[in-house]
Each structure stands twice: as C-alpha cells, then as structure tokens.
Design an enzyme around this catalytic site. Structure first.
Site, PDB file in Angstrom:
ATOM      1  CD  GLU A 187     -23.876  40.884   4.768  1.00 26.45           C
ATOM      2  OE1 GLU A 187     -25.093  40.980   4.996  1.00 26.45           O
ATOM      3  OE2 GLU A 187     -23.015  40.943   5.662  1.00 26.45           O
ATOM      4  CD  GLU A 220     -20.500  43.856   7.057  1.00 27.93           C
ATOM      5  OE1 GLU A 220     -21.308  43.283   7.829  1.00 27.93           O
ATOM      6  OE2 GLU A 220     -20.842  44.466   6.035  1.00 27.93           O
TER       7      GLU A 220
END
Ligand code: IFM
Length: 448
Positions: free
Chosen positions: A167, A354
């Site tokens: 991320e 995720e």
C-alpha cells in the site's frame, strides 16, 4: 446470485498479517528501531497510548499461531518481514538472528503445508533510514533493494511468492500528508516524493528479487485500490471522483503498467510533483508476475471547497452499513475493482491480498459471535467469484486478518481478526467467522 459457488481448483485461501502489527519482541533478536516504534511511543499519536512492543507476541508464539492457521485450513499465509530485524541500522551486514526468526516461521509453515507469501515492506522503516530523510530521500529505495536482496538470498529457498511494498498510497499519504501514520509528516510535496520513492523501491526490489528468483517464483506489489464514485451528479463531484481515482488508483497503476504517471493527476499536483530521474519510470514499470489488491470500501467523493489540499472529501451514504472503522460495507466494490484492473491494466495474475472488517467483538462463554464479519466476508467472496466468472485471473484471497492486532494509529481498539486475541493473556479464540472461513477453505465453496 446462486446459492453456492465453488472456486477454481488451486484457488489459494489465505490470511494476512504484518510484522509490526503482531510480532512484539521489539527489542529482541538484534532488531533495530523502526519509525513505528518512534511514532507509537510519541504521546498522542496512537489511540489509548498503545504501541507494538508486545502486540500478539507472535515472535514467541508463531508455532501455536501456525497450528491455528492449520485449523483454519489455510493454504497460504501472507506476512511481512520487519526490515529493522534484518538491517537494524538500515544498512551494513544483515542481522543473522533477525533472518533466523523468519527461517523458523517459514519452516513451520511448510511443515503445516501452508505456503508463505512474503511482503518485504509493511511500513516499519528502520528509524536510522528515517534519520537520513526516510521516504523523502531516494537513497531509501537503494537501501530497500539491498534489503530485498539480503532477504531473498537468505530465505529464497523456502519462499516462492514475494511482494515488495504494501500500500504505497497509505505509506505516502497517511504518513507524510495527513500525519496519521509514521513518520507523522504533513507536507504535500514530501508525500508525493515519498510516493515516487516507494515506487522506486518497488522497482529496486523487483530487480533484486529477479536476480535470485527461481523458475515458478512470483513477485509483485500490493496496492490498496477502490472504485471511486461521485457522491452526487454535480460536475464538481464528478471532478472530485476523477481526482480521487487518479490519486489513489491510476497514479500507481499507470506507473506500473504504462510507465508514466497520469497527466491529469500531474496537473492536479502542480508544483508539488516529485522529482523523477531519467530511468525511474522504466525501473518502476518493469514486468511483475502478480498484483496484490487490498480492498476494504469504496471511495464516494464529494466536492468540498474547505477540504485541503484537493477540495474533496469521502462521504458515506446516510443509510449505508458501516464497520467499526466507519467504513462503508460495499462488497460490489471488490468486483468493480477487480474487473476494472483486469480491463484497464491486464495483470497476468491477481491476488486479493487483504479484505476484511473490524467489528466490536465481545467474548461470551468463551466464544466470539461475529455474524457481521462473516456476512462481510461472504458477500465479498461472492463478488470475487463474480469477477472470476468474468475472466479476471484471480488466484487467491487472503482475509485481513488472521489475528486481532495493532491497528496502527487506532491501536488495539479495532479488531480485524478471524481469531480473537485477549491481549492481557494472549489467549486466542477462533471467532465464528474463523470457523465459517475454515469451512470455506475446506470445501473451496461459499454459500450465499
Ligand atoms: O491493518 C491494515 C493493514 O496493515 C493494511 N491494510 C489495511 C488494514 C486495515 O486498516
């Protein structure tokens, strides 16, 4: 939607965690200090004054935790390596004791028939590198390349699946623009330079991994992505959504798959655009084998002249269901992200690295009944299945998270696990959602 959907053969059912969120043992094994140690020990930065010093004590309990993964029937476990365990001062010689911990974990996983998926950077930059400018300094990308090389050289015989950076948008923006994550800066040009240098680190990491990877191994990056939609039908809202899509999605995807940053976003950033050296974009856009996508909620954007620096803010529709994070539950967004990335960028393989939700869990009679999380996971998996049916090369799904853990600036108050952790005793309790997930992994099937 059909009543029950069977996933493709060899679909990977996994769970994910990250080093600082679960390991604890921050002063053991020769580990150095990370920016998250510094940040969490700075008064006022983390809810309730929480820190990752002990977390889930996974460093000592990894063997029991792998046994729990086995109980859940996991085929894959995505975890991250703490850079400061390997390079306590950011450079020099790798710390053998740090690498040994991961070697033991990887061996334990193989013994349980669980495939390791390794993320190299999940936000715990060595403090020593922060002291030299951190992600604002492009040399940090070179140090990351050295770190990636040291890790694959030491652990490569047991790992076939690699992710460079987790991320980059969050690391750059929450850490350098909003001040919510380590290192806690609030500076747009710095945040954009950090975003670029994180992508550069991905490129350096890919080159380092490639130099040691064996046939059949795979490597790529993990992006947090979301469909970005206008809150209303005004031109201002449409523009806000286009900008949001550019900032979070296209900035990273265009760089990776097209070798340049999108022009409209560069215009939006104006003078704050980062310095990009010749060759950077080639390094960043070198081929990858897999794209990890983290999806939690959609971005619904409204124009707001007061909102700095982009005059736009996220909104949640008034009647929408939300998680304990206040995030809208919007399962269709996973389908939208997967099909959009497939259509616009065509990665050869995608993993949902995720997806999950925090809820206010309580223990009653030794059990945790979390129907909302179970429903969240079910609905998202049905949307993932829809995408697979439409040709998206989705190879696996990793629930966030295996365990309740340190949710960054929100501390231990937000619980994402399918396994409950009693932080006072370190007792683990498989939640109802965890039992449900175990059934899914066993049957390779989700019932709607
Ligand atoms: O806990 C985080 C994780 O570290 C990165 N992705 C989002 C999760 C939930 O906020």
């Amino acid at each position: 939607m059909t009543d029950s959907v069977t996933f493709p053969e060899h679909f990977v059912w996994g769970a994910a965690t990250a080093a600082y969120q679960i390991e604890g043992a921050v002063r053991e094994g020769g580990r150095g200090i990370s920016i998250w140690d510094t940040f969490s020990h700075t008064p006022g930065k983390v809810a309730n004054g929480d820190d990752g010093d002990v977390a889930c004590d996974h460093y000592h309990r990894y063997s029991d935790d792998v046994a729990l993964m086995r109980e859940l029937g996991l085929g894959g476990y995505r975890f991250s390596i703490a850079w400061p365990r390997v390079f306590p001062t950011g450079s020099g010689r790798p710390n053998a004791e740090g690498l040994d911990f991961y070697r033991r974990l990887i061996d334990e996983l193989h013994a349980a028939d669980i495939t390791p998926y390794v993320t190299l950077y999940h936000w715990d930059l060595p403090q020593a590198l922060q002291d030299q400018g951190g992600w604002g300094n492009r040399d940090t990308a070179l140090r990351f390349g050295e770190y990636a090389h040291a890790v694959i050289s030491a652990l490569g015989s047991g790992v076939q699946h690699w992710f460079t950076i987790n991320e980059p948008w969050v690391a750059a923006f929450l850490g350098h623009l909003m001040g919510l994550h380590a290192p806690g800066a609030r500076d747009l040009p710095l945040a954009l330079q950090a975003a670029h240098n994180l992508m550069l680190a991905h490129g350096q990491g890919m080159s380092a991994l490639r130099s040691e990877m064996r046939p059949g191994d795979e490597a790529g990056i993990v992006l947090n992505l979301a469909p970005v939609q206008p809150a209303g039908d005004s031109n201002a809202d449409l523009e806000a959504a286009a900008g949001g899509d550019g900032i979070m999605n296209r900035w990273f995807l265009d760089a990776l798959y097209r070798g340049h940053y999108p022009d409209d976003v560069a215009r939006l950033y104006g003078d704050a655009m980062p310095e990009i050296a010749p060759g950077d974009m080639e390094l960043i856009s070198q081929p990858t084998d897999v794209l990890g996508i983290n999806y939690y909620f959609r971005w619904l954007m409204a124009h707001d002249p007061e909102a700095q620096p982009f005059q736009a803010r996220l909104v949640v529709p008034p009647s929408a269901p939300v998680t304990a994070m206040g995030w809208e539950v919007y399962p269709e967004g996973l389908y939208q992200v997967l099909t959009r990335v497939h259509a616009d960028y065509g990665p050869s393989r995608i993993l949902v690295t995720e997806n999950g939700a925090a809820y206010e869990d309580v223990v009653e009679d030794g059990q945790v009944d979390d129907p909302d999380r179970e429903a969240y996971l079910r609905e998202h998996l049905l949307q993932a299945y829809r995408a697979i049916e439409e040709g998206v090369p989705l190879g696996g799904y990793f629930v966030w998270s295996l365990l309740d853990n340190f949710e960054w600036s929100l501390g231990y108050g937000k619980r994402f696990g399918v396994i409950y952790v009693d932080y006072a005793t370190q007792e683990r309790i498989v939640k109802r959602s965890g039992h449900w997930y175990a059934q899914v992994t066993r049957e390779n099937r989700v019932t709607g």
